[in-house]
Design a protein around this motif. Structure first.
Motif, short mmCIF file in Angstrom:
data_model
loop_
_atom_site.label_atom_id
_atom_site.label_comp_id
_atom_site.label_asym_id
_atom_site.label_seq_id
_atom_site.Cartn_x
_atom_site.Cartn_y
_atom_site.Cartn_z
N ALA A 1 -7.67 8.18 -44.59
CA ALA A 1 -7.20 7.21 -43.59
C ALA A 1 -8.36 6.31 -43.16
O ALA A 1 -9.47 6.80 -42.92
CB ALA A 1 -6.62 7.93 -42.39
N VAL A 2 -8.10 5.01 -43.05
CA VAL A 2 -9.14 4.09 -42.58
C VAL A 2 -9.22 4.11 -41.06
O VAL A 2 -10.24 3.71 -40.49
CB VAL A 2 -8.89 2.65 -43.08
CG1 VAL A 2 -8.97 2.60 -44.60
CG2 VAL A 2 -7.56 2.11 -42.60
N SER A 3 -8.17 4.57 -40.40
CA SER A 3 -8.22 4.79 -38.95
C SER A 3 -7.14 5.78 -38.57
O SER A 3 -6.12 5.92 -39.26
CB SER A 3 -8.03 3.48 -38.18
OG SER A 3 -6.68 3.07 -38.18
N VAL A 4 -7.38 6.48 -37.45
CA VAL A 4 -6.40 7.41 -36.90
C VAL A 4 -6.31 7.13 -35.40
O VAL A 4 -7.33 7.08 -34.71
CB VAL A 4 -6.80 8.88 -37.14
CG1 VAL A 4 -5.80 9.82 -36.47
CG2 VAL A 4 -6.89 9.18 -38.63
N THR A 5 -5.08 6.94 -34.91
CA THR A 5 -4.87 6.68 -33.49
C THR A 5 -3.94 7.71 -32.90
O THR A 5 -3.14 8.34 -33.61
CB THR A 5 -4.29 5.27 -33.26
OG1 THR A 5 -3.02 5.16 -33.92
CG2 THR A 5 -5.23 4.19 -33.78
N LEU A 6 -4.05 7.88 -31.57
CA LEU A 6 -3.22 8.84 -30.83
C LEU A 6 -2.39 8.10 -29.80
O LEU A 6 -2.92 7.25 -29.08
CB LEU A 6 -4.09 9.89 -30.14
CG LEU A 6 -5.16 10.59 -30.99
CD1 LEU A 6 -5.94 11.58 -30.13
CD2 LEU A 6 -4.53 11.31 -32.18
N LYS B 1 2.58 16.12 -25.93
CA LYS B 1 3.06 15.86 -27.28
C LYS B 1 2.52 14.50 -27.71
O LYS B 1 2.61 13.53 -26.96
CB LYS B 1 4.59 15.87 -27.33
CG LYS B 1 5.16 15.80 -28.75
CD LYS B 1 6.67 16.00 -28.77
CE LYS B 1 7.04 17.46 -28.53
NZ LYS B 1 8.50 17.67 -28.73
N VAL B 2 1.96 14.44 -28.93
CA VAL B 2 1.18 13.27 -29.35
C VAL B 2 1.68 12.75 -30.69
O VAL B 2 1.98 13.55 -31.60
CB VAL B 2 -0.32 13.63 -29.46
CG1 VAL B 2 -1.15 12.42 -29.88
CG2 VAL B 2 -0.82 14.20 -28.13
N ILE B 3 1.75 11.43 -30.81
CA ILE B 3 2.00 10.80 -32.11
C ILE B 3 0.65 10.45 -32.73
O ILE B 3 -0.10 9.64 -32.19
CB ILE B 3 2.85 9.52 -31.97
CG1 ILE B 3 4.19 9.83 -31.32
CG2 ILE B 3 3.07 8.87 -33.35
CD1 ILE B 3 5.00 8.60 -30.97
N VAL B 4 0.33 11.11 -33.83
CA VAL B 4 -0.91 10.84 -34.56
C VAL B 4 -0.58 9.91 -35.71
O VAL B 4 0.27 10.23 -36.55
CB VAL B 4 -1.55 12.14 -35.08
CG1 VAL B 4 -2.89 11.85 -35.74
CG2 VAL B 4 -1.72 13.15 -33.94
N THR B 5 -1.23 8.76 -35.74
CA THR B 5 -0.93 7.74 -36.76
C THR B 5 -2.15 7.52 -37.64
O THR B 5 -3.24 7.24 -37.15
CB THR B 5 -0.54 6.41 -36.11
OG1 THR B 5 0.65 6.59 -35.33
CG2 THR B 5 -0.28 5.34 -37.18
N GLU C 1 -5.61 15.10 -36.98
CA GLU C 1 -6.56 13.99 -37.10
C GLU C 1 -7.53 14.24 -38.25
O GLU C 1 -7.81 13.35 -39.06
CB GLU C 1 -7.31 13.83 -35.78
CG GLU C 1 -8.13 12.57 -35.66
CD GLU C 1 -8.71 12.39 -34.27
OE1 GLU C 1 -9.39 11.37 -34.06
OE2 GLU C 1 -8.49 13.26 -33.40
N THR C 2 -8.04 15.46 -38.34
CA THR C 2 -8.96 15.81 -39.42
C THR C 2 -8.28 15.73 -40.78
O THR C 2 -8.85 15.24 -41.76
CB THR C 2 -9.51 17.23 -39.21
OG1 THR C 2 -10.19 17.29 -37.95
CG2 THR C 2 -10.46 17.64 -40.32
#
Length: 304
Positions: free
Chosen positions: A27-32, A53-57, A19-20
Motif C-alpha cells: 500500500a502506498v498509504s493507509v488511513t483510518l 470500530k475502524v475503517i482501514v483503507t 495496517e501492517t
C-alpha cells in the motif's frame, strides 16, 4: 494511472495488524476512519485515541503497465481477516492536495464573523474573517465545542481587553479575540504542536504581535500577576473541574468566562465545581450533546 482502494472494517484491537498487513502488501498509504460515527475528544500529547470500530483503507497504485491481481490480493487479505467486512474500488488519478482542500468551506459564526481556510476567498470582505490552516492542530470551527466558544466570543465585549485562551489548540479562539478587538491574548497548551500552530495562525492573521503563547510553565511566568478580563477554555470536563481553582486565580473579579468540551451529562458536575468561584449564567448546547458553560467570576475570596 488508476488507484485501487481497499476498505476493511475492523475492531479497534485489530487496527495495528490490519495496517501492517496492508503496508506489507505494498500500500502506498493507509488511513483510518470512524466506522460508527463515534466522537473522539481532543487527545493529550502522546495519545492516539481510536474509535471502537475502524475503517482501514489501503491505497495501491494501478500502473498502466503493471496490473495488480486484485482477486489474489483480496483473497489473501480475507484469509488473514476472515470476519472483517471488505470492499474495494478503483479511483481515477487526481490532485490529492486539492481534494483535501476542497473538503473545507468557510464557516459562518454570525452575521459579520467567519472562519475562512487560508486558500479561500472570504465570502464577506468586510466581516471579521479568521484565516486558518485546518491541518495544524485541534480547533477548526467544525467541532461543536469550538464553534460554541467562537460564538460566545462574538457576543462578548473583548475590545481592549486581556484575554486568556487556555488549551489553545490551533489558536483559533485567541486569534478570534484579537480580530474582535482584544488588547492582548495569553494562550497556552500542553502540546508543543499546538503552541506552534497558534503562532502560525496568529501570524497568518497579522496579530502575532498581540499574542503570547507557550507551554503552561512558560505561560505562568509570562502572565505573572496579570489577570484576564475574558477567559475561555475549550478542553475536557475532567481537566476543567481539576483546574477550576487555578482558573479562578487567572480571572479578574466580574471577569467573563466560557468553558467548552463538555458533554450534556457533564454539565451539572462542572457547574457544581465552578459555583464556588463563578456565577454560572448560561448553558448553551450544540449538535445535541456538546455544551458551553459561561458566566462571571465571583468577587469572593478563596484559597487554593
Amino acid at each position: 494511472m488508476k488507484w485501487l482502494q481497499i476498505h476493511i472494517t475492523v475492531q479497534q484491537a485489530q487496527v495495528d495488524f490490519t495496517e501492517t498487513l496492508l503496508n506489507s502488501l505494498g500500500a502506498v498509504s493507509v488511513t483510518l476512519d470512524d466506522a460508527e460515527n463515534q466522537d473522539l475528544l481532543e487527545p493529550l500529547p502522546g495519545e492516539t485515541p481510536l474509535w471502537n470500530k475502524v475503517i482501514v483503507t489501503g491505497i495501491y497504485a494501478q500502473e498502466d503497465d503493471e496490473t495488480i491481481d486484485v482477486d489474489a490480493l483480496i483473497t489473501f487479505i480475507t484469509l488473514q481477516l476472515p470476519a472483517a467486512p471488505l470492499t474495494h474500488e478503483f479511483i481515477e488519478d487526481q490532485e490529492w492536495e486539492r481534494t483535501w482542500m476542497d473538503a473545507y468551506e468557510p464557516i459562518q459564526i454570525s452575521d459579520k464573523y467567519w472562519i475562512v481556510p487560508e486558500w479561500m476567498q472570504a465570502p464577506d470582505a468586510d466581516a471579521v474573517n479568521i484565516k486558518l490552516d485546518p491541518g495544524l492542530a485541534f480547533g477548526t470551527g467544525n467541532h461543536a465545542s469550538t464553534f460554541l466558544c467562537l460564538q460566545w466570543l462574538g457576543n462578548t465585549d473583548v475590545k481592549d481587553k486581556v484575554v486568556i485562551d487556555y488549551g489553545c489548540g490551533s489558536g483559533i479562539l485567541g486569534v478570534a479575540a484579537l480580530l474582535l478587538g482584544a488588547k492582548k491574548v495569553y494562550a497556552t497548551d500542553i502540546d508543543p504542536q499546538a503552541v506552534l500552530a497558534t503562532q502560525q495562525n496568529a501570524e497568518l492573521n497579522g496579530v502575532l504581535d498581540k499574542l503570547y503563547v507557550g507551554l503552561p510553565e512558560d505561560f505562568n511566568l509570562a502572565l505573572a500577576d496579570q489577570k484576564a478580563d475574558v477567559f475561555v477554555a475549550n478542553i475536557l470536563a475532567g481537566p476543567l473541574m481539576m483546574l477550576a481553582p487555578e482558573f479562578a486565580t487567572l480571572i479578574k473579579s466580574e471577569g467573563e468566562f466560557a468553558l467548552a468540551g463538555i458533554l450534556d451529562e457533564q454539565v451539572a458536575d462542572v457547574s457544581n465545581v465552578y459555583s464556588d468561584f463563578f456565577d454560572i449564567l448560561q448553558v448553551e448546547k450544540r449538535d445535541e450533546h456538546w455544551c458551553r458553560i459561561s458566566g462571571k467570576r465571583l468577587n469572593t475570596p478563596f484559597k487554593l
